[in-house]
Design an enzyme around this catalytic site. Sequence first.
Site, PDB file in Angstrom:
ATOM      1  N   HIS A  76      81.366  65.061  90.351  1.00 32.16           N
ATOM      2  CA  HIS A  76      80.169  64.026  89.798  1.00 32.16           C
ATOM      3  C   HIS A  76      80.329  62.829  90.666  1.00 32.16           C
ATOM      4  CE1 HIS A  76      79.557  66.090  85.541  1.00 32.16           C
ATOM      5  NE2 HIS A  76      79.094  66.998  86.560  1.00 32.16           N
ATOM      6  N   GLU A  78      80.603  59.557  89.544  1.00 33.37           N
ATOM      7  CA  GLU A  78      81.374  58.926  88.909  1.00 33.37           C
ATOM      8  C   GLU A  78      82.909  59.226  89.243  1.00 33.37           C
ATOM      9  OE1 GLU A  78      77.591  59.175  86.893  1.00 33.37           O
ATOM     10  OE2 GLU A  78      79.288  60.439  87.083  1.00 33.37           O
ATOM     11  N   CYS A 105      78.781  61.724  82.232  1.00 28.29           N
ATOM     12  CA  CYS A 105      79.310  62.689  81.361  1.00 28.29           C
ATOM     13  C   CYS A 105      80.421  62.396  80.632  1.00 28.29           C
ATOM     14  CB  CYS A 105      79.469  64.334  82.084  1.00 28.29           C
ATOM     15  SG  CYS A 105      81.137  64.284  82.818  1.00 28.29           S
ATOM     16  N   CYS A 108      83.652  62.455  83.046  1.00 28.31           N
ATOM     17  CA  CYS A 108      83.891  61.219  83.708  1.00 28.31           C
ATOM     18  C   CYS A 108      83.977  59.993  82.978  1.00 28.31           C
ATOM     19  CB  CYS A 108      82.446  61.042  84.735  1.00 28.31           C
ATOM     20  SG  CYS A 108      82.481  62.235  85.957  1.00 28.31           S
TER      21      CYS A 108
END
Length: 179
Positions: A76, A78, A105, A108
């Site tokens: 991801h 992040e 999410c 993260c």
Amino acid sequence: MPKTNKIFRPSWDDYFMAITRIVATRSTCDRLHAGAVLVQNNRIIATGYNGSPPRLPHCDDVGHLLEEGHCVRTVHAEHNVLLQAAVLGSLSTKDSTMYTKYSPCIHCSKYIAVCGIRRVVIGKIYRNDKAVNYLREAGIDVDIYPENKEWNGAMSKLFKEEIEEKIAAEGKVKIRTKQ
């Protein structure tokens, strides 16, 4: 009085969120083109987008690797921005601000909390607000970015126009070529 072509000067949040949107264009998973920018003292220290780890195939090339309805082929945005700061070394993420195109999410969000991020600015909520609540519970300031229509218009105009040629008062620069 001389004529000036004053351009729109964005706020720091407008500026970094625009960069976040550009970073997201590098994403290699069409399920969500996400981007993140990590900033400390109004300076970018790292960027990240959702994509496969180096030397591994991308979703856009070979398809998604799904587990329980989630694509796990990519890292991801992040998480990637935090990993980039780690790989670059000698950078502290403590007390920094993270700009994200979409809300992170829950996984993260945990990494964000562990890394000492002080503030997260989110472009849009993705799926639900559980991760936002988690970040706030961890003592992190979370702001949902309010779209700035004037800035969006300035950005749109900026990218529609070619880069204007400017000639210094001293005249055109002469470029020497090797013979």
